[in-house]
Design a protein around this motif. Structure first.
Motif, PDB file in Angstrom:
ATOM      1  N   TRP A  26      -4.139 -19.085  -7.227  1.00  0.00           N
ATOM      2  CA  TRP A  26      -3.206 -17.887  -6.182  1.00  0.00           C
ATOM      3  C   TRP A  26      -1.812 -18.267  -6.390  1.00  0.00           C
ATOM      4  CZ3 TRP A  26      -4.086 -13.428  -3.824  1.00  0.00           C
ATOM      5  CH2 TRP A  26      -3.086 -12.984  -2.583  1.00  0.00           C
ATOM      6  N   PRO A  27      -1.159 -19.583  -6.132  1.00  0.00           N
ATOM      7  CA  PRO A  27       0.191 -19.666  -5.952  1.00  0.00           C
ATOM      8  C   PRO A  27       0.601 -19.403  -7.400  1.00  0.00           C
ATOM      9  CG  PRO A  27      -1.027 -21.448  -5.188  1.00  0.00           C
ATOM     10  CD  PRO A  27      -1.822 -20.800  -5.903  1.00  0.00           C
ATOM     11  N   HIS A  28       0.024 -19.718  -8.627  1.00  0.00           N
ATOM     12  CA  HIS A  28       0.602 -19.468  -9.882  1.00  0.00           C
ATOM     13  C   HIS A  28       0.713 -18.052 -10.140  1.00  0.00           C
ATOM     14  CE1 HIS A  28      -0.138 -23.944 -10.760  1.00  0.00           C
ATOM     15  NE2 HIS A  28      -1.306 -23.661 -10.234  1.00  0.00           N
ATOM     16  N   GLY A  29      -0.400 -17.202  -9.944  1.00  0.00           N
ATOM     17  CA  GLY A  29      -0.123 -15.889 -10.275  1.00  0.00           C
ATOM     18  C   GLY A  29       0.966 -15.097  -9.401  1.00  0.00           C
ATOM     19  N   TYR A  30       1.252 -15.446  -8.154  1.00  0.00           N
ATOM     20  CA  TYR A  30       2.193 -14.826  -7.355  1.00  0.00           C
ATOM     21  C   TYR A  30       3.333 -15.808  -7.040  1.00  0.00           C
ATOM     22  CZ  TYR A  30      -1.550 -11.448  -7.473  1.00  0.00           C
ATOM     23  OH  TYR A  30      -2.598 -10.738  -7.878  1.00  0.00           O
ATOM     24  N   PRO A  31       4.127 -16.163  -7.841  1.00  0.00           N
ATOM     25  CA  PRO A  31       5.156 -17.305  -7.435  1.00  0.00           C
ATOM     26  C   PRO A  31       6.436 -16.544  -6.446  1.00  0.00           C
ATOM     27  CG  PRO A  31       5.726 -16.381  -9.630  1.00  0.00           C
ATOM     28  CD  PRO A  31       4.323 -15.909  -9.368  1.00  0.00           C
ATOM     29  N   ASP A  32       6.416 -15.070  -6.568  1.00  0.00           N
ATOM     30  CA  ASP A  32       7.598 -14.427  -5.772  1.00  0.00           C
ATOM     31  C   ASP A  32       6.672 -14.485  -4.246  1.00  0.00           C
ATOM     32  OD1 ASP A  32       9.366 -13.051  -4.560  1.00  0.00           O
ATOM     33  OD2 ASP A  32       8.835 -11.339  -5.396  1.00  0.00           O
ATOM     34  N   PRO A  35     -16.819   0.193  -3.248  1.00  0.00           N
ATOM     35  CA  PRO A  35     -15.867  -0.324  -3.888  1.00  0.00           C
ATOM     36  C   PRO A  35     -14.218   0.378  -3.395  1.00  0.00           C
ATOM     37  CG  PRO A  35     -17.234  -0.080  -5.530  1.00  0.00           C
ATOM     38  CD  PRO A  35     -17.790   0.731  -4.257  1.00  0.00           C
ATOM     39  N   PHE A  36     -13.268  -0.488  -3.267  1.00  0.00           N
ATOM     40  CA  PHE A  36     -12.100   0.303  -2.770  1.00  0.00           C
ATOM     41  C   PHE A  36     -11.300   0.933  -4.201  1.00  0.00           C
ATOM     42  CE2 PHE A  36     -10.570  -4.140  -3.215  1.00  0.00           C
ATOM     43  CZ  PHE A  36      -9.581  -3.982  -4.179  1.00  0.00           C
ATOM     44  N   VAL A  37     -10.513   1.994  -3.921  1.00  0.00           N
ATOM     45  CA  VAL A  37      -9.737   2.410  -4.963  1.00  0.00           C
ATOM     46  C   VAL A  37      -8.798   1.601  -5.593  1.00  0.00           C
ATOM     47  CG1 VAL A  37      -7.819   4.388  -5.533  1.00  0.00           C
ATOM     48  CG2 VAL A  37      -9.785   4.774  -3.655  1.00  0.00           C
ATOM     49  N   PRO A  38      -8.899   1.432  -7.081  1.00  0.00           N
ATOM     50  CA  PRO A  38      -8.001   0.419  -7.934  1.00  0.00           C
ATOM     51  C   PRO A  38      -6.858   0.629  -7.496  1.00  0.00           C
ATOM     52  CG  PRO A  38      -9.677   1.605  -9.339  1.00  0.00           C
ATOM     53  CD  PRO A  38      -9.915   2.216  -8.051  1.00  0.00           C
ATOM     54  N   MET A  39      -6.208  -0.700  -7.527  1.00  0.00           N
ATOM     55  CA  MET A  39      -4.768  -0.808  -7.431  1.00  0.00           C
ATOM     56  C   MET A  39      -3.875  -1.480  -8.545  1.00  0.00           C
ATOM     57  SD  MET A  39      -4.790  -3.892  -4.219  1.00  0.00           S
ATOM     58  CE  MET A  39      -2.877  -4.102  -4.377  1.00  0.00           C
ATOM     59  N   GLU A  40      -2.824  -1.401  -8.701  1.00  0.00           N
ATOM     60  CA  GLU A  40      -1.986  -1.826  -9.824  1.00  0.00           C
ATOM     61  C   GLU A  40      -1.548  -3.415  -9.226  1.00  0.00           C
ATOM     62  OE1 GLU A  40       0.844   0.068 -11.746  1.00  0.00           O
ATOM     63  OE2 GLU A  40      -0.532   1.573 -12.242  1.00  0.00           O
ATOM     64  N   LEU A  41      -1.520  -4.737  -9.865  1.00  0.00           N
ATOM     65  CA  LEU A  41      -1.168  -5.756  -9.391  1.00  0.00           C
ATOM     66  C   LEU A  41      -0.257  -6.328 -10.722  1.00  0.00           C
ATOM     67  CD1 LEU A  41      -4.062  -7.825  -7.667  1.00  0.00           C
ATOM     68  CD2 LEU A  41      -1.912  -6.391  -6.663  1.00  0.00           C
ATOM     69  N   ARG A  42       0.700  -7.017 -10.565  1.00  0.00           N
ATOM     70  CA  ARG A  42       1.644  -7.658 -11.507  1.00  0.00           C
ATOM     71  C   ARG A  42       1.301  -9.109 -11.459  1.00  0.00           C
ATOM     72  NH1 ARG A  42       6.136 -10.043 -10.063  1.00  0.00           N
ATOM     73  NH2 ARG A  42       6.354  -8.766  -8.335  1.00  0.00           N
ATOM     74  N   ILE A  43       0.613  -9.738 -12.377  1.00  0.00           N
ATOM     75  CA  ILE A  43       0.102 -10.977 -12.470  1.00  0.00           C
ATOM     76  C   ILE A  43       1.037 -12.008 -13.216  1.00  0.00           C
ATOM     77  CG2 ILE A  43      -2.053 -12.732 -12.848  1.00  0.00           C
ATOM     78  CD1 ILE A  43      -3.531 -10.424 -11.820  1.00  0.00           C
ATOM     79  N   ARG A  44       1.670 -13.174 -12.782  1.00  0.00           N
ATOM     80  CA  ARG A  44       2.379 -13.896 -13.812  1.00  0.00           C
ATOM     81  C   ARG A  44       1.359 -14.911 -14.437  1.00  0.00           C
ATOM     82  NH1 ARG A  44       7.420 -15.844 -12.439  1.00  0.00           N
ATOM     83  NH2 ARG A  44       7.632 -13.499 -12.004  1.00  0.00           N
ATOM     84  N   CYS A  45       1.750 -14.990 -16.058  1.00  0.00           N
ATOM     85  CA  CYS A  45       0.618 -15.607 -16.794  1.00  0.00           C
ATOM     86  C   CYS A  45       1.364 -16.832 -16.878  1.00  0.00           C
ATOM     87  CB  CYS A  45       0.506 -14.900 -17.983  1.00  0.00           C
ATOM     88  SG  CYS A  45      -0.099 -13.214 -17.998  1.00  0.00           S
ATOM     89  N   ALA A  90       7.399 -12.912  -1.388  1.00  0.00           N
ATOM     90  CA  ALA A  90       7.911 -11.546  -0.791  1.00  0.00           C
ATOM     91  C   ALA A  90       6.414 -10.563  -1.660  1.00  0.00           C
ATOM     92  CB  ALA A  90       8.854 -10.782  -1.128  1.00  0.00           C
ATOM     93  N   TYR A  91       6.393 -10.774  -2.812  1.00  0.00           N
ATOM     94  CA  TYR A  91       5.315 -10.039  -3.544  1.00  0.00           C
ATOM     95  C   TYR A  91       3.965 -10.610  -3.089  1.00  0.00           C
ATOM     96  CZ  TYR A  91       2.679  -7.505  -7.272  1.00  0.00           C
ATOM     97  OH  TYR A  91       1.941  -6.626  -7.809  1.00  0.00           O
ATOM     98  N   ARG A  92       4.092 -12.107  -3.147  1.00  0.00           N
ATOM     99  CA  ARG A  92       2.636 -12.927  -2.716  1.00  0.00           C
ATOM    100  C   ARG A  92       1.940 -12.278  -1.326  1.00  0.00           C
ATOM    101  NH1 ARG A  92       3.193 -19.024  -2.234  1.00  0.00           N
ATOM    102  NH2 ARG A  92       4.149 -18.706  -3.949  1.00  0.00           N
ATOM    103  N   GLN A  93       3.029 -12.105  -0.595  1.00  0.00           N
ATOM    104  CA  GLN A  93       2.726 -11.577   0.958  1.00  0.00           C
ATOM    105  C   GLN A  93       2.237 -10.127   1.024  1.00  0.00           C
ATOM    106  OE1 GLN A  93       2.753 -13.519   3.879  1.00  0.00           O
ATOM    107  NE2 GLN A  93       1.740 -11.788   4.515  1.00  0.00           N
ATOM    108  N   TRP A  94       2.966  -9.388   0.078  1.00  0.00           N
ATOM    109  CA  TRP A  94       2.508  -7.952   0.025  1.00  0.00           C
ATOM    110  C   TRP A  94       1.058  -7.798  -0.505  1.00  0.00           C
ATOM    111  CZ3 TRP A  94       1.145  -4.865  -4.315  1.00  0.00           C
ATOM    112  CH2 TRP A  94       0.926  -3.545  -3.895  1.00  0.00           C
ATOM    113  N   VAL A  95       0.836  -8.589  -1.569  1.00  0.00           N
ATOM    114  CA  VAL A  95      -0.471  -8.520  -2.217  1.00  0.00           C
ATOM    115  C   VAL A  95      -1.527  -9.059  -1.170  1.00  0.00           C
ATOM    116  CG1 VAL A  95      -2.090  -9.683  -3.920  1.00  0.00           C
ATOM    117  CG2 VAL A  95       0.158  -9.033  -4.416  1.00  0.00           C
ATOM    118  N   ALA A  96      -1.152 -10.217  -0.329  1.00  0.00           N
ATOM    119  CA  ALA A  96      -2.192 -10.763   0.552  1.00  0.00           C
ATOM    120  C   ALA A  96      -2.482  -9.630   1.780  1.00  0.00           C
ATOM    121  CB  ALA A  96      -1.606 -11.859   1.238  1.00  0.00           C
TER     122      ALA A  96
END
Length: 220
Positions: A25-31, A55-65, A33-39
């Motif tokens: 979790w911390p690696h995927g969302y280092p930002d 299932p819920f409607v798919p959502m787009e996520l930006r993941i840090r590699c 503000a964005y981490r809070q929005w995702v949560a």
């Protein structure tokens, strides 16, 4: 509680580096503000899925590699059989390349729209310039016609007076041809003035009798 190997390989980590979701979790969302929005968003979707059992409607996520680059995933989740256990099966589709293509197409579309708008502005400008030039030409023709009529009237008048006083047959013939030519020139000038009237929408048709034989004789 578990991340499969396909996802771990997709984001560039090893099993030893992130064995569980909590450690990723911390690696995927280092930002933060964005981490809070995702949560917040993710938590709300999971809660809705748990209540509905769907299932819920798919959502787009930006993941840090691992290499520091972000990839775009389409994420959905469905509650497992025992929905009260708050456990979900999460499915991620890597749509990063598709998003890049969509963004590129959007950029091209935007550029095309800019080019169309630019070309349209150029055409409008050219049209306005052409209309301005046309109005200037019409004004010039109208003014020129009026300016030519004044001296031509004097020429016609003097020719008529000279023709009345002439006694030599050859001189009378020459003056007569000059008078005919002057009248013809006056008709040409009137025709030019009529063109200006046509463009200004002020032409008025004038019906009058005429001699066809005389017209043909003058033309010859």
């Amino acid at each position: 509680t578990f991340l499969n190997q396909a996802f771990i390989a997709s984001i560039g980590y090893t099993r030893e580096e992130i064995p569980t979701l909590a450690e990723w979790w911390p690696h995927g969302y280092p930002d933060p503000a964005y981490r809070q929005w995702v949560a917040d968003t993710w938590g709300q979707h999971l809660a809705n899925a748990s209540r509905s059992g769907r299932p819920f409607v798919p959502m787009e996520l930006r993941i840090r590699c691992k290499d520091g680059q972000d990839r775009i995933y389409l994420v959905s989740a469905a509650p497992l059989a025992d929905r009260f256990a708050n456990e979900h099966l999460v499915i991620l589709y890597d749509i990063h390349e598709r998003k890049l293509m969509e963004n590129e197409l959007a950029a091209h579309r935007s550029r095309l729209q800019e080019l169309v708008a630019e070309r349209t502005a150029q055409l409008v400008e050219a049209k306005e310039a052409a209309e301005t030039a046309n109005r200037a030409k019409s004004t010039f023709l109208a003014n020129m016609s009026h300016e030519l009529r004044t001296p031509l009237t004097a020429v016609m008048g003097m020719t008529e007076l000279a023709l009345r006083r002439a006694t030599d047959p050859r001189q009378k013939e020459q003056l007569g041809k000059s008078a005919v030519a002057a009248r013809h020139l006056l008709e040409v000038i009137n025709g030019i003035l009529d063109l200006s009237k046509i463009e200004a929408g002020r032409i008025v048709l004038d019906e009058r009798p005429f001699s066809l034989a005389h017209l043909i004789d003058n033309t010859m």
